[in-house]
Design a protein around this motif. Sequence first.
Motif, PDB file in Angstrom:
ATOM      1  N   VAL A  38       4.583  -2.868 -10.720  1.00  0.00           N
ATOM      2  CA  VAL A  38       5.299  -1.675 -11.176  1.00  0.00           C
ATOM      3  C   VAL A  38       6.570  -1.566 -10.351  1.00  0.00           C
ATOM      4  CG1 VAL A  38       5.238   0.829 -11.436  1.00  0.00           C
ATOM      5  CG2 VAL A  38       3.137  -0.519 -11.770  1.00  0.00           C
ATOM      6  N   THR A  39       7.689  -1.428 -11.017  1.00  0.00           N
ATOM      7  CA  THR A  39       8.962  -1.274 -10.318  1.00  0.00           C
ATOM      8  C   THR A  39       9.497   0.136 -10.533  1.00  0.00           C
ATOM      9  OG1 THR A  39      10.157  -2.151 -12.227  1.00  0.00           O
ATOM     10  CG2 THR A  39       9.493  -3.725 -10.536  1.00  0.00           C
ATOM     11  N   ASP A  40      10.527   0.489  -9.806  1.00  0.00           N
ATOM     12  CA  ASP A  40      11.184   1.796  -9.947  1.00  0.00           C
ATOM     13  C   ASP A  40      10.200   2.951  -9.787  1.00  0.00           C
ATOM     14  OD1 ASP A  40      13.605   0.511 -10.494  1.00  0.00           O
ATOM     15  OD2 ASP A  40      13.116   0.350 -12.621  1.00  0.00           O
ATOM     16  N   PHE A  41       9.322   2.833  -8.785  1.00  0.00           N
ATOM     17  CA  PHE A  41       8.364   3.906  -8.541  1.00  0.00           C
ATOM     18  C   PHE A  41       8.891   4.930  -7.547  1.00  0.00           C
ATOM     19  CE2 PHE A  41       7.429   0.321  -5.738  1.00  0.00           C
ATOM     20  CZ  PHE A  41       7.447   0.919  -4.482  1.00  0.00           C
ATOM     21  N   GLY A  42      10.063   4.685  -7.001  1.00  0.00           N
ATOM     22  CA  GLY A  42      10.652   5.611  -6.040  1.00  0.00           C
ATOM     23  C   GLY A  42      11.732   4.927  -5.233  1.00  0.00           C
ATOM     24  N   SER A  43      12.195   5.592  -4.194  1.00  0.00           N
ATOM     25  CA  SER A  43      13.259   5.025  -3.358  1.00  0.00           C
ATOM     26  C   SER A  43      12.760   3.849  -2.529  1.00  0.00           C
ATOM     27  CB  SER A  43      13.826   6.104  -2.433  1.00  0.00           C
ATOM     28  OG  SER A  43      12.815   6.627  -1.582  1.00  0.00           O
ATOM     29  N   ASN A  44      11.458   3.751  -2.301  1.00  0.00           N
ATOM     30  CA  ASN A  44      10.812   2.627  -1.638  1.00  0.00           C
ATOM     31  C   ASN A  44      11.470   2.270  -0.304  1.00  0.00           C
ATOM     32  OD1 ASN A  44       9.032   0.491  -1.222  1.00  0.00           O
ATOM     33  ND2 ASN A  44      10.125  -0.920  -2.579  1.00  0.00           N
ATOM     34  N   PRO A  45      11.519   3.200   0.633  1.00  0.00           N
ATOM     35  CA  PRO A  45      12.180   2.914   1.915  1.00  0.00           C
ATOM     36  C   PRO A  45      11.477   1.838   2.733  1.00  0.00           C
ATOM     37  CG  PRO A  45      10.942   4.960   2.048  1.00  0.00           C
ATOM     38  CD  PRO A  45      10.943   4.554   0.595  1.00  0.00           C
ATOM     39  N   GLY A  46      10.199   1.578   2.447  1.00  0.00           N
ATOM     40  CA  GLY A  46       9.466   0.558   3.176  1.00  0.00           C
ATOM     41  C   GLY A  46       9.574  -0.828   2.593  1.00  0.00           C
ATOM     42  N   ASN A  47      10.289  -0.956   1.444  1.00  0.00           N
ATOM     43  CA  ASN A  47      10.509  -2.261   0.812  1.00  0.00           C
ATOM     44  C   ASN A  47       9.191  -2.972   0.503  1.00  0.00           C
ATOM     45  OD1 ASN A  47      12.048  -4.432  -0.223  1.00  0.00           O
ATOM     46  ND2 ASN A  47      11.940  -5.517   1.735  1.00  0.00           N
ATOM     47  N   LEU A  48       8.238  -2.229  -0.073  1.00  0.00           N
ATOM     48  CA  LEU A  48       6.957  -2.805  -0.478  1.00  0.00           C
ATOM     49  C   LEU A  48       6.951  -3.065  -1.978  1.00  0.00           C
ATOM     50  CD1 LEU A  48       4.492  -0.459   1.460  1.00  0.00           C
ATOM     51  CD2 LEU A  48       5.399  -2.683   2.199  1.00  0.00           C
ATOM     52  N   LYS A  49       6.022  -3.900  -2.426  1.00  0.00           N
ATOM     53  CA  LYS A  49       5.793  -4.097  -3.850  1.00  0.00           C
ATOM     54  C   LYS A  49       4.619  -3.241  -4.288  1.00  0.00           C
ATOM     55  CE  LYS A  49       7.493  -8.860  -4.209  1.00  0.00           C
ATOM     56  NZ  LYS A  49       7.144 -10.247  -4.618  1.00  0.00           N
ATOM     57  N   MET A  50       4.680  -2.752  -5.514  1.00  0.00           N
ATOM     58  CA  MET A  50       3.592  -1.956  -6.070  1.00  0.00           C
ATOM     59  C   MET A  50       2.902  -2.723  -7.187  1.00  0.00           C
ATOM     60  SD  MET A  50       3.721   1.732  -8.053  1.00  0.00           S
ATOM     61  CE  MET A  50       2.250   2.391  -8.873  1.00  0.00           C
ATOM     62  N   ILE A 118       5.024   4.337  10.179  1.00  0.00           N
ATOM     63  CA  ILE A 118       3.758   5.075  10.264  1.00  0.00           C
ATOM     64  C   ILE A 118       3.983   6.574  10.412  1.00  0.00           C
ATOM     65  CG2 ILE A 118       2.589   3.076  11.229  1.00  0.00           C
ATOM     66  CD1 ILE A 118       2.659   4.437  13.955  1.00  0.00           C
ATOM     67  N   SER A 119       5.204   7.028  10.088  1.00  0.00           N
ATOM     68  CA  SER A 119       5.523   8.452  10.146  1.00  0.00           C
ATOM     69  C   SER A 119       5.584   9.026   8.740  1.00  0.00           C
ATOM     70  CB  SER A 119       6.866   8.671  10.853  1.00  0.00           C
ATOM     71  OG  SER A 119       6.829   8.176  12.172  1.00  0.00           O
ATOM     72  N   ARG A 120       5.214  10.266   8.610  1.00  0.00           N
ATOM     73  CA  ARG A 120       5.264  10.939   7.312  1.00  0.00           C
ATOM     74  C   ARG A 120       6.692  10.928   6.772  1.00  0.00           C
ATOM     75  NH1 ARG A 120       1.912  15.068   4.742  1.00  0.00           N
ATOM     76  NH2 ARG A 120       3.168  16.417   3.387  1.00  0.00           N
ATOM     77  N   ASP A 121       6.804  10.633   5.482  1.00  0.00           N
ATOM     78  CA  ASP A 121       8.087  10.619   4.781  1.00  0.00           C
ATOM     79  C   ASP A 121       9.055   9.599   5.367  1.00  0.00           C
ATOM     80  OD1 ASP A 121       7.067  12.633   3.178  1.00  0.00           O
ATOM     81  OD2 ASP A 121       7.963  14.231   4.372  1.00  0.00           O
ATOM     82  N   SER A 122       8.519   8.453   5.774  1.00  0.00           N
ATOM     83  CA  SER A 122       9.338   7.403   6.358  1.00  0.00           C
ATOM     84  C   SER A 122       8.735   6.035   6.057  1.00  0.00           C
ATOM     85  CB  SER A 122       9.451   7.596   7.873  1.00  0.00           C
ATOM     86  OG  SER A 122      10.159   6.532   8.485  1.00  0.00           O
ATOM     87  N   GLY A 123       9.576   5.040   5.862  1.00  0.00           N
ATOM     88  CA  GLY A 123       9.184   3.644   5.801  1.00  0.00           C
ATOM     89  C   GLY A 123       8.043   3.315   4.850  1.00  0.00           C
ATOM     90  N   GLU A 124       7.157   2.445   5.299  1.00  0.00           N
ATOM     91  CA  GLU A 124       6.079   1.967   4.448  1.00  0.00           C
ATOM     92  C   GLU A 124       5.129   3.081   4.032  1.00  0.00           C
ATOM     93  OE1 GLU A 124       6.100  -2.473   6.531  1.00  0.00           O
ATOM     94  OE2 GLU A 124       4.190  -1.415   6.289  1.00  0.00           O
ATOM     95  N   ALA A 125       4.884   4.029   4.922  1.00  0.00           N
ATOM     96  CA  ALA A 125       3.996   5.138   4.566  1.00  0.00           C
ATOM     97  C   ALA A 125       4.541   5.915   3.376  1.00  0.00           C
ATOM     98  CB  ALA A 125       3.800   6.065   5.765  1.00  0.00           C
ATOM     99  N   LEU A 126       5.847   6.171   3.364  1.00  0.00           N
ATOM    100  CA  LEU A 126       6.445   6.908   2.249  1.00  0.00           C
ATOM    101  C   LEU A 126       6.436   6.069   0.976  1.00  0.00           C
ATOM    102  CD1 LEU A 126       7.834   9.307   1.003  1.00  0.00           C
ATOM    103  CD2 LEU A 126      10.011   8.511   1.962  1.00  0.00           C
ATOM    104  N   SER A 127       6.667   4.769   1.096  1.00  0.00           N
ATOM    105  CA  SER A 127       6.612   3.914  -0.094  1.00  0.00           C
ATOM    106  C   SER A 127       5.241   3.996  -0.761  1.00  0.00           C
ATOM    107  CB  SER A 127       6.925   2.460   0.288  1.00  0.00           C
ATOM    108  OG  SER A 127       8.282   2.307   0.616  1.00  0.00           O
ATOM    109  N   ILE A 128       4.181   3.940   0.048  1.00  0.00           N
ATOM    110  CA  ILE A 128       2.827   4.028  -0.510  1.00  0.00           C
ATOM    111  C   ILE A 128       2.601   5.395  -1.129  1.00  0.00           C
ATOM    112  CG2 ILE A 128       0.360   3.945   0.052  1.00  0.00           C
ATOM    113  CD1 ILE A 128       1.120   1.922   2.296  1.00  0.00           C
ATOM    114  N   ARG A 129       3.091   6.431  -0.490  1.00  0.00           N
ATOM    115  CA  ARG A 129       2.975   7.791  -1.048  1.00  0.00           C
ATOM    116  C   ARG A 129       3.680   7.883  -2.399  1.00  0.00           C
ATOM    117  NH1 ARG A 129       2.206  11.449  -3.583  1.00  0.00           N
ATOM    118  NH2 ARG A 129       2.367  13.695  -3.127  1.00  0.00           N
ATOM    119  N   GLN A 130       4.834   7.245  -2.513  1.00  0.00           N
ATOM    120  CA  GLN A 130       5.565   7.256  -3.787  1.00  0.00           C
ATOM    121  C   GLN A 130       4.802   6.509  -4.871  1.00  0.00           C
ATOM    122  OE1 GLN A 130       9.379   5.638  -2.642  1.00  0.00           O
ATOM    123  NE2 GLN A 130      10.202   7.641  -2.068  1.00  0.00           N
TER     124      GLN A 130
END
Length: 384
Positions: A38-50, A118-130
């Motif tokens: 799935v692409t375009d799921f959010g701003s993806n600040p952690g640069n992860l794939k969904m 590993i901070s709320r609303d930041s990096g990989e954690a935020l990407s997973i939340r998105q």
Amino acid sequence: MSLADNIEFFRHLPKMAGGLNGMGRTELPVGDSPLEEVTDFGSNPGNLKMFAYAPEQLAPKPALVVVLHGCTQTAAGYDLGSGWSKLAQRYGFVLVMPEQTRANNSNTCFNWFAAEDISRDSGEALSIRQMVEHAAIAHGVDAKRIYVTGLSAGGAMASVMLATYPDVFAAGAIIAGLPYGIAQSTQEALAGMYRAPTRSMQELGDLVRKASPHQGPWPRVSVWHGAADRTVNPANAGEIVKQWLGLHGLPDAPMSAGDVDGYPREVWWNGTGETVVESYTITGMVHGTPLAIEGQEDAYGAATKFMLDAGIASSWHIAQFFGLTKQAPIRTAASEESRSRPSRPQQQRAEQDRRSKRRNPPGRRASDVSGVVTRALSAIGLIK
């Protein structure tokens, strides 16, 4: 930690271990996973794939489970090894499986010890939340039934998600992982993995309390760890349990203890009798996800490196802990017309198999000391 300690730590890693993130190189089964990117799921600040999977037949107001792979693994590979998409099809819930990129981590480990991730609303954690929000909206997910689980570095990242978004996740399961917040550097990560320093319940709980503005109620937690794990010290399981017992205001001593499929399980419940913390110790098992494959008519997953046939189906038991198996299966296997859990071999044979595995723990192998140290020091840039 001294250089001698680090060498001793690396000596116990699997031969092809990356060294820093709690998971060695693995070879998962090749086959077709129903996961779709799935692409375009959010701003993806952690640069992860969904990657995600939603069965054609979903339960009304379906649940959602986030599953986090270990180092060197892929989302599809861990799905095939753990059997989560089969469970999703059986019980009609949505599956989200984030995947790390080599641009973030050369061993594709989730960066469970990097402050920005590993901070709320930041990096990989935020990407997973998105990813969670995107899938929840797309499939009409019940916001009160969102869960997370993971292995090793993915288990440590599951700790991150439970701590930083306790308002999102109702429960989580951590397999061979570490408590939240104990490491924000490579050195601290090594110390946590190898030595598992003891901390007070208050200190561990405060790490979670400071991670978000949430004041409770807190997610329920299931903890799994192999007693013979030489990659992530099994003492980490006790530290994870301690972290969440403090948050739930529960005592150190378990309220109940017994065996499940031949392995010790400790349980704590709240004032209404609901199990909020549980801990499984997989006797004799090394580093990996415990599976029940041999003798099973309808097994969940496939045994391979770090996906270990220990005679207990962790994915199914975790789904049960999440409450996903309470309903009748939406799709029932032909060999399972009247049962909603993996079939068991005859009790005598199962006990013989378990005893054999304890005498010969799965996944044990000799260590190439010099090779491991060379690769590990190279991985962290100390040698080229």
